[in-house]
Design a protein around this motif. Structure first.
Motif, PDB file in Angstrom:
ATOM      1  N   ALA A 116       0.828  -1.207   0.000  1.00  0.00           N
ATOM      2  CA  ALA A 116       0.000   0.000   0.000  1.00  0.00           C
ATOM      3  C   ALA A 116       0.862   1.256   0.000  1.00  0.00           C
ATOM      4  O   ALA A 116       0.596   2.212  -0.728  1.00  0.00           O
ATOM      5  N   THR A 117       1.900   1.250   0.827  1.00  0.00           N
ATOM      6  CA  THR A 117       2.782   2.422   0.922  1.00  0.00           C
ATOM      7  C   THR A 117       3.435   2.737  -0.421  1.00  0.00           C
ATOM      8  O   THR A 117       3.476   3.887  -0.862  1.00  0.00           O
ATOM      9  N   LEU A 118       3.917   1.703  -1.087  1.00  0.00           N
ATOM     10  CA  LEU A 118       4.624   1.913  -2.353  1.00  0.00           C
ATOM     11  C   LEU A 118       3.673   2.249  -3.499  1.00  0.00           C
ATOM     12  O   LEU A 118       3.927   3.173  -4.276  1.00  0.00           O
ATOM     13  N   LEU A 119       2.588   1.496  -3.610  1.00  0.00           N
ATOM     14  CA  LEU A 119       1.711   1.686  -4.768  1.00  0.00           C
ATOM     15  C   LEU A 119       0.977   3.017  -4.751  1.00  0.00           C
ATOM     16  O   LEU A 119       0.588   3.521  -5.797  1.00  0.00           O
ATOM     17  N   PHE A 120       0.805   3.602  -3.569  1.00  0.00           N
ATOM     18  CA  PHE A 120       0.053   4.852  -3.516  1.00  0.00           C
ATOM     19  C   PHE A 120       0.914   6.062  -3.188  1.00  0.00           C
ATOM     20  O   PHE A 120       0.427   7.178  -3.141  1.00  0.00           O
ATOM     21  N   THR A 121       2.215   5.844  -3.001  1.00  0.00           N
ATOM     22  CA  THR A 121       3.116   6.980  -2.804  1.00  0.00           C
ATOM     23  C   THR A 121       3.140   7.868  -4.039  1.00  0.00           C
ATOM     24  O   THR A 121       3.124   9.102  -3.955  1.00  0.00           O
ATOM     25  N   TYR A 122       3.160   7.251  -5.214  1.00  0.00           N
ATOM     26  CA  TYR A 122       3.281   8.028  -6.451  1.00  0.00           C
ATOM     27  C   TYR A 122       2.084   8.932  -6.683  1.00  0.00           C
ATOM     28  O   TYR A 122       2.175   9.961  -7.359  1.00  0.00           O
ATOM     29  N   ARG A 123       0.926   8.583  -6.103  1.00  0.00           N
ATOM     30  CA  ARG A 123      -0.257   9.409  -6.271  1.00  0.00           C
ATOM     31  C   ARG A 123      -0.070  10.785  -5.644  1.00  0.00           C
ATOM     32  O   ARG A 123      -0.613  11.779  -6.121  1.00  0.00           O
ATOM     33  N   VAL A 124       0.695  10.847  -4.584  1.00  0.00           N
ATOM     34  CA  VAL A 124       0.966  12.129  -3.924  1.00  0.00           C
ATOM     35  C   VAL A 124       1.759  13.045  -4.853  1.00  0.00           C
ATOM     36  O   VAL A 124       1.479  14.231  -4.980  1.00  0.00           O
ATOM     37  N   PHE A 125       2.745  12.472  -5.544  1.00  0.00           N
ATOM     38  CA  PHE A 125       3.626  13.267  -6.403  1.00  0.00           C
ATOM     39  C   PHE A 125       3.008  13.585  -7.758  1.00  0.00           C
ATOM     40  O   PHE A 125       3.382  14.548  -8.402  1.00  0.00           O
ATOM     41  N   PHE A 126       2.044  12.769  -8.190  1.00  0.00           N
ATOM     42  CA  PHE A 126       1.469  12.971  -9.517  1.00  0.00           C
ATOM     43  C   PHE A 126       0.044  13.501  -9.461  1.00  0.00           C
ATOM     44  O   PHE A 126      -0.662  13.485 -10.458  1.00  0.00           O
ATOM     45  N   ALA A 127      -0.369  13.973  -8.299  1.00  0.00           N
ATOM     46  CA  ALA A 127      -1.748  14.425  -8.143  1.00  0.00           C
ATOM     47  C   ALA A 127      -2.087  15.576  -9.081  1.00  0.00           C
ATOM     48  O   ALA A 127      -3.204  15.667  -9.592  1.00  0.00           O
ATOM     49  N   GLU A 128      -1.116  16.466  -9.352  1.00  0.00           N
ATOM     50  CA  GLU A 128      -1.376  17.636 -10.187  1.00  0.00           C
ATOM     51  C   GLU A 128      -0.943  17.448 -11.639  1.00  0.00           C
ATOM     52  O   GLU A 128      -1.071  18.350 -12.455  1.00  0.00           O
ATOM     53  N   ARG A 129      -0.430  16.265 -11.950  1.00  0.00           N
ATOM     54  CA  ARG A 129       0.011  16.032 -13.328  1.00  0.00           C
ATOM     55  C   ARG A 129      -1.128  15.498 -14.176  1.00  0.00           C
ATOM     56  O   ARG A 129      -2.143  15.056 -13.669  1.00  0.00           O
ATOM     57  N   ALA A 130      -0.924  15.545 -15.496  1.00  0.00           N
ATOM     58  CA  ALA A 130      -1.936  15.013 -16.395  1.00  0.00           C
ATOM     59  C   ALA A 130      -2.129  13.529 -16.137  1.00  0.00           C
ATOM     60  O   ALA A 130      -1.172  12.784 -15.977  1.00  0.00           O
ATOM     61  N   GLU A 131      -3.401  13.135 -16.107  1.00  0.00           N
ATOM     62  CA  GLU A 131      -3.697  11.746 -15.794  1.00  0.00           C
ATOM     63  C   GLU A 131      -3.172  10.817 -16.894  1.00  0.00           C
ATOM     64  O   GLU A 131      -3.349  11.051 -18.082  1.00  0.00           O
ATOM     65  N   GLY A 132      -2.545   9.734 -16.465  1.00  0.00           N
ATOM     66  CA  GLY A 132      -2.124   8.704 -17.411  1.00  0.00           C
ATOM     67  C   GLY A 132      -0.886   9.050 -18.211  1.00  0.00           C
ATOM     68  O   GLY A 132      -0.622   8.426 -19.232  1.00  0.00           O
ATOM     69  N   ASN A 133      -0.096  10.075 -17.802  1.00  0.00           N
ATOM     70  CA  ASN A 133       1.084  10.399 -18.590  1.00  0.00           C
ATOM     71  C   ASN A 133       2.122   9.287 -18.461  1.00  0.00           C
ATOM     72  O   ASN A 133       2.137   8.518 -17.511  1.00  0.00           O
ATOM     73  N   ARG A 134       2.996   9.211 -19.439  1.00  0.00           N
ATOM     74  CA  ARG A 134       3.943   8.101 -19.559  1.00  0.00           C
ATOM     75  C   ARG A 134       4.882   8.018 -18.360  1.00  0.00           C
ATOM     76  O   ARG A 134       5.163   6.921 -17.858  1.00  0.00           O
ATOM     77  N   TYR A 135       5.363   9.150 -17.895  1.00  0.00           N
ATOM     78  CA  TYR A 135       6.290   9.159 -16.770  1.00  0.00           C
ATOM     79  C   TYR A 135       5.627   8.578 -15.529  1.00  0.00           C
ATOM     80  O   TYR A 135       6.251   7.835 -14.758  1.00  0.00           O
ATOM     81  N   GLU A 136       4.377   8.920 -15.307  1.00  0.00           N
ATOM     82  CA  GLU A 136       3.651   8.395 -14.155  1.00  0.00           C
ATOM     83  C   GLU A 136       3.556   6.878 -14.221  1.00  0.00           C
ATOM     84  O   GLU A 136       3.740   6.181 -13.214  1.00  0.00           O
ATOM     85  N   LYS A 137       3.272   6.349 -15.400  1.00  0.00           N
ATOM     86  CA  LYS A 137       3.137   4.904 -15.545  1.00  0.00           C
ATOM     87  C   LYS A 137       4.462   4.184 -15.299  1.00  0.00           C
ATOM     88  O   LYS A 137       4.492   3.097 -14.728  1.00  0.00           O
ATOM     89  N   ILE A 138       5.544   4.793 -15.741  1.00  0.00           N
ATOM     90  CA  ILE A 138       6.853   4.183 -15.518  1.00  0.00           C
ATOM     91  C   ILE A 138       7.167   4.133 -14.023  1.00  0.00           C
ATOM     92  O   ILE A 138       7.624   3.112 -13.504  1.00  0.00           O
TER      93      ILE A 138
END
Length: 410
Positions: free
Chosen positions: A17-39
Motif C-alpha cells: 500500500a505504501t509503495l503503490l500509492f506513494t506516487y499518487r501524492v507526487f502525480f496528483a497535479e500532473r496530467a492523468e495517465g502520462n507516460r512518466y507516471e506509468k513508468i
C-alpha cells in the motif's frame, strides 16, 4: 492459521500500500495517465514485489507464500504495456537467486499461464468504469489462484482439495487486497479528476470576469472618440474609427470560447485599431513604434497585448502634457519562447506606486495592471514583469511559448 501468519500478511499489505500509492501524492497535479507516471508506477510495483517476496508467510514447515499477485496484477494493468513482462522477470530473477528448485518451476508455470491473460485484458481494463474494473480484477486474481493451485497440485503430487485448504486464507487475502487497492486507486483518481475540473472551471470563471472588465473600457473610449468626431463634422474619420471598432468587436468579443487562442497577427490588428482610435483623441501627443520579429501565426491568448498597450497610453503617456511614444516589441527567442515588451517614455512611477497598482482594489475603476497580471497568472502560473523609473517611463515584459500550448482559459 495463527495470528502471527495473519500479521505477516498485514505487513506485506502495508508495504504494498505504501509503495503503490506513494506516487499518487507526487502525480496528483500532473496530467492523468502520462507516460512518466506509468513508468514510476511500474518501478514501485516492482519494488513492492521484491519486498513482499522478502517477507514471506510460512504456512507449513517447507512452504512459504506471499501476496506478490497484488503489485504484479496492478502494475500490469495500470502500467505500460511492457510492465507485466518486466515484473514477471523481477519475480523469476528473485526466485532464481535462491536456486533452481520446485518453487521456481511452479512460479514460472504460473506466470506463463497468467501474464498473457493479464496483458490481453489490460486494454479492456483501462477503458472500463470502476465497477467493471473491479469485476475484471476479481476474475483475474481468481484465475491466477486456480492456475497456481493446479500447478502446485501437479508439481507436488498433492490433491487439489488439500492444496486449496492450505492456500484458502492466502487466496482470500489476495482477492480482498486486489479489490481494495483497485477501488481505492479509482476513488483517488476520480477525486483528483473532479478537483482538477473544479479548478479549471473556477479559473475559466475568473478569466471571464477579468476579460469582461477589460473589454468595455476600450469600447467606452472608442464610442467617445466617434461621438466627438461626429460633433466636429468629421464624418470620414468617424467612419474609419467605426471600422476599427468593428475589427475589435469581431476579434475581441468571444466569451463563449474561453479556451480559444488567437494569433500574434490578430492581436496586433486589435492593438492598431486601438491606437488609431486613441490617436484621433490625442493627436501628435501619441506616438507608436512596432518592433516585430516573430511568426505572426503563433497562437497566443486573446486580449493579452492590447490591454497592456492601453494601460501604457492612458497612465504612462497621457499623464504628461507632451505625451510620448509607446514601443511594442515582439521577438522570437530561439525556438522556445517569444518575448513581448510594451515600453513607454511616459511619466513612470515610483517603487511604492508600482507595488500599489499590482494590488487589487475593488474601489478603483478601469483596467489596472493587477487585473492584467492576474489574468496572466491564471493562464501561465507566473506574473508579468514591470520595470519603471519615475519621470523616465515604464517597461512591461513577459514570455509566451513559441508553439501552441494547452490553455485552460484565455
Amino acid at each position: 492459521m495463527s495470528m502471527g501468519v495473519f500479521k505477516d500478511f498485514m505487513l506485506q499489505l502495508a508495504l504494498i500500500a505504501t509503495l503503490l500509492f506513494t506516487y499518487r501524492v507526487f502525480f496528483a497535479e500532473r496530467a492523468e495517465g502520462n507516460r512518466y507516471e506509468k513508468i514510476v508506477h511500474s518501478v514501485l510495483a516492482g519494488l513492492a514485489i521484491l519486498l513482499s517476496m522478502s517477507f514471506p508467510v510460512t504456512i507449513a514447515a517447507d512452504y512459504r507464500v506471499d501476496i506478490r499477485i497484488v503489485p504484479l496484477l496492478l502494475g500490469t494493468l495500470y502500467g505500460e504495456w511492457w510492465s507485466g513482462i518486466v515484473l514477471s522477470v523481477v519475480v523469476l530473477l528473485y526466485r532464481l537467486y535462491y536456486g533452481i528448485n520446485l518453487g521456481l518451476t511452479t512460479t514460472f508455470l504460473n506466470l506463463l499461464l497468467s501474464i498473457p491473460v493479464f496483458l490481453i485484458v489490460r486494454k479492456t481494463f483501462i477503458g472500463a468504469k470502476m465497477a467493471r474494473k473491479l469485476q475484471i480484477v476479481f476474475l483475474l486474481v481468481v484465475y491466477n489462484s486456480l492456475d497456481g493451485l493446479i500447478t502446485v497440485s501437479l508439481m507436488r503430487g498433492q490433491s487439489l482439495i488439500a492444496v486449496l485448504q492450505t492456500h484458502f486464507l492466502h487466496i482470500l487475502i489476495d482477492v480482498a487486497a486486489v479489490l481494495f487497492f483497485t477501488a481505492l486507486n479509482e476513488t483517488i483518481v476520480n477525486m483528483i479528476r473532479n478537483n482538477q475540473q473544479l479548478q479549471a472551471e473556477k479559473k475559466e470563471t475568473e478569466i471571464a470576469f477579468l476579460r469582461s472588465q477589460i473589454k468595455p473600457h476600450f469600447l467606452y473610449n472608442a464610442l467617445n472618440s466617434i461621438a466627438a468626431l461626429c460633433l466636429d463634422n468629421e464624418a470620414v474619420k468617424a467612419g474609419e474609427l467605426t471600422l476599427d471598432l468593428s475589427k475589435y468587436l469581431r476579434s475581441g468579443f468571444d466569451f463563449k470560447q474561453m479556451g480559444s487562442l488567437t494569433t500574434i497577427e490578430n492581436e496586433l490588428e486589435l492593438v492598431k485599431a486601438y491606437i488609431n482610435i486613441e490617436q484621433v483623441r490625442f493627436g501628435d501627443r501619441l506616438g507608436v513604434a512596432y518592433d516585430v520579429d516573430a511568426h505572426l501565426g503563433t497562437p497566443i491568448p486573446p486580449l493579452i497585448l492590447q490591454p497592456l498597450v492601453e494601460n501604457a497610453v492612458r497612465h504612462g503617456l497621457m499623464s504628461r502634457p507632451q505625451g510620448g511614444t509607446v514601443t511594442i516589441s515582439i521577438k522570437q527567442e530561439k525556438d522556445d519562447y517569444i518575448q513581448f515588451t510594451i515600453e513607454d517614455n511616459g511619466c513612470g512611477m515610483s517603487e511604492w506606486k508600482r507595488e500599489e497598482i499590482l494590488t487589487p482594489d475593488l474601489k478603483k475603476k478601469g483596467i489596472g495592471l493587477w487585473n492584467i497580471n492576474q489574468r496572466f497568472r491564471l493562464l501561465y502560473g507566473k506574473s508579468i514583469r514591470v520595470e519603471s523609473v519615475e519621470g523616465i517611463g515604464t517597461k512591461i515584459s513577459f514570455e509566451l511559448p513559441a508553439r501552441p500550448v494547452k490553455q485552460t482559459g484565455g
